[in-house]
Write an enzyme that holds these catalytic residues in place. Sequence first.
Site, mmCIF file in Angstrom:
data_model
loop_
_atom_site.group_PDB
_atom_site.id
_atom_site.type_symbol
_atom_site.label_atom_id
_atom_site.label_comp_id
_atom_site.label_asym_id
_atom_site.label_seq_id
_atom_site.Cartn_x
_atom_site.Cartn_y
_atom_site.Cartn_z
ATOM 1 N N GLN A 184 -12.895 2.984 -21.882
ATOM 2 C CA GLN A 184 -11.849 1.822 -21.405
ATOM 3 C C GLN A 184 -11.031 1.273 -22.053
ATOM 4 O O GLN A 184 -9.967 0.792 -21.602
ATOM 5 C CB GLN A 184 -12.809 0.999 -20.411
ATOM 6 N N TYR A 240 -9.621 -5.202 -20.366
ATOM 7 C CA TYR A 240 -8.373 -5.828 -19.654
ATOM 8 C C TYR A 240 -7.988 -7.088 -20.253
ATOM 9 O O TYR A 240 -6.782 -7.213 -20.303
ATOM 10 C CB TYR A 240 -8.872 -5.891 -18.126
ATOM 11 N N VAL A 290 -5.068 -11.990 -7.010
ATOM 12 C CA VAL A 290 -4.148 -11.024 -5.651
ATOM 13 C C VAL A 290 -4.806 -9.993 -5.039
ATOM 14 O O VAL A 290 -5.434 -9.281 -5.865
ATOM 15 C CB VAL A 290 -3.033 -10.566 -6.149
HETATM 16 P P1 NAP Z 1 -2.103 -2.165 -8.544
HETATM 17 O O1 NAP Z 1 -2.194 -2.432 -6.860
HETATM 18 O O2 NAP Z 1 -3.297 -1.313 -8.995
HETATM 19 O O3 NAP Z 1 -0.732 -1.740 -8.797
HETATM 20 C C1 NAP Z 1 -0.775 -1.187 -10.074
HETATM 21 C C2 NAP Z 1 0.776 -0.564 -9.978
HETATM 22 O O4 NAP Z 1 1.166 -0.141 -11.624
HETATM 23 C C3 NAP Z 1 0.883 0.692 -9.410
HETATM 24 O O5 NAP Z 1 2.092 0.982 -8.890
HETATM 25 C C4 NAP Z 1 0.597 1.637 -10.321
HETATM 26 O O6 NAP Z 1 1.208 3.233 -10.003
HETATM 27 C C5 NAP Z 1 1.384 1.216 -11.383
HETATM 28 N N1 NAP Z 1 1.283 1.836 -12.759
HETATM 29 C C6 NAP Z 1 0.048 1.925 -13.456
HETATM 30 N N2 NAP Z 1 0.049 2.747 -14.444
HETATM 31 C C7 NAP Z 1 1.450 3.050 -14.470
HETATM 32 C C8 NAP Z 1 2.368 3.702 -15.496
HETATM 33 N N3 NAP Z 1 1.846 4.162 -16.701
HETATM 34 N N4 NAP Z 1 3.486 3.913 -15.441
HETATM 35 C C9 NAP Z 1 4.244 3.325 -14.112
HETATM 36 N N5 NAP Z 1 3.576 2.565 -13.226
HETATM 37 C C10 NAP Z 1 2.078 2.474 -13.633
HETATM 38 O O7 NAP Z 1 -2.340 -3.630 -9.193
HETATM 39 P P2 NAP Z 1 -1.532 -5.047 -8.998
HETATM 40 O O8 NAP Z 1 -2.903 -5.899 -8.767
HETATM 41 O O9 NAP Z 1 -0.665 -4.858 -7.981
HETATM 42 O O10 NAP Z 1 -1.259 -5.387 -10.463
HETATM 43 C C11 NAP Z 1 0.159 -5.433 -10.790
HETATM 44 C C12 NAP Z 1 0.211 -6.090 -12.065
HETATM 45 O O11 NAP Z 1 -0.366 -7.499 -12.116
HETATM 46 C C13 NAP Z 1 -0.684 -5.559 -13.261
HETATM 47 O O12 NAP Z 1 -0.097 -5.692 -14.515
HETATM 48 C C14 NAP Z 1 -2.087 -6.538 -13.362
HETATM 49 O O13 NAP Z 1 -2.742 -6.427 -14.674
HETATM 50 C C15 NAP Z 1 -1.295 -7.747 -12.875
HETATM 51 N N6 NAP Z 1 -2.378 -8.682 -12.312
HETATM 52 C C16 NAP Z 1 -3.056 -8.590 -11.382
HETATM 53 C C17 NAP Z 1 -3.732 -9.478 -10.556
HETATM 54 C C18 NAP Z 1 -4.465 -9.395 -9.429
HETATM 55 O O14 NAP Z 1 -5.383 -10.289 -9.046
HETATM 56 N N7 NAP Z 1 -4.379 -8.211 -8.506
HETATM 57 C C19 NAP Z 1 -4.012 -10.800 -11.415
HETATM 58 C C20 NAP Z 1 -3.470 -10.825 -12.945
HETATM 59 C C21 NAP Z 1 -2.681 -9.992 -13.145
HETATM 60 P P3 NAP Z 1 0.173 4.192 -9.351
HETATM 61 O O15 NAP Z 1 0.013 3.801 -7.742
HETATM 62 O O16 NAP Z 1 0.935 5.551 -9.437
HETATM 63 O O17 NAP Z 1 -1.150 4.265 -9.674
#
Ligand code: NAP
Length: 295
Positions: free
Chosen positions: A124, A212, A249
Amino acid sequence: MLCDVFLMSIYNVSSYCVSDMSTRVAVVTGSNKGIGLAVVQALCKQFEGDVYLTARDVGRGQEAVESLASEGLKAFFHQLDINDLNSIINAAAFFKEKYGGVDVLINNAGIAFGVADTTPFAVQAEVTLKTNFFATRDMLTHFLPIIKAGGRVVNVSSFVGTRTLNQCSPALQQRFRSEDITEEELVGLMQQFVDKAKKDEHKQAGWPDTAYGVSKTGLTTLSMILARCLSKERPNDGILLNAGCPGWVRTNMAGSNAPKSPEEGAVNLVYLALLPPGTTAPHGKFVSDKEVQPW
Ligand code: NAP
């Protein structure tokens, strides 16, 4: 064919791309779903210029572009897998050639292992740091030189990174908060976390038990370092670079219990991406709900 050659000679570009140097352009990584897609959706409504939805998988990316089109929104698509250096280099070359650079870059792509995931911590640590820290750094290495004057760069970090900072040893906290930490030192510390995790020695070395969290502590610190570099190396270009938090989110990553919708999560990131011309702050900060947060 003759016509193509003629056009290419006018624009002095290769066949896949017609030059459009005066058009502004915004690029969002990992934007086929979740917060990234909501950011593209908001930028399509608010940004004056071309908005690029990028994804590692062409099919998923194009499907997302079509879903926006069905709402009457026009996003462009470019393939971009941040874990693939060639993909980063190709995308940077495309934006340089077609637009003369990039006006807005949102480094949103990220991954997280679920809490119930039984993958060994060592794996991880390596996999999470690879995407969230090292690959995002690769993006910045190749895209910062093509960010145009007045550009905005937003690295999507997390409140979890701040919580994790506070759980690090006092010595590590001091380095992450220092004004003189270099990119090389930070990269060394992130690699040290991965190496120690592989030997199950990370806790003795002062690291908390969250891959993470460490990846986002690293990304926020990297944002602060690169902002200082930009101020020093391009003092007249007015570029603002910040780490932004979307909040908690509802997405694939965070699950359905989170309080914010993806659209609500996008608000702070879009605010940072669209800071008006002439604005001088925030820069090099961690920003949540449009407020600079303590670090
Ligand atoms: P998500 O729904 O899992 O979306 C993640 C996105 O990143 C997906 O489009 C995924 O593509 C893409 N991705 C992963 N690895 C990649 C790579 N090597 N190259 C290009 N794209 C890649 O997650 P999310 O919640 O929207 O998260 C978006 C960002 O917000 C992340 O950086 C996360 O750490 C941050 N964040 C999220 C939260 C929350 O509560 N959700 C809170 C704080 C920060 P695939 O569809 O191909 O997998």
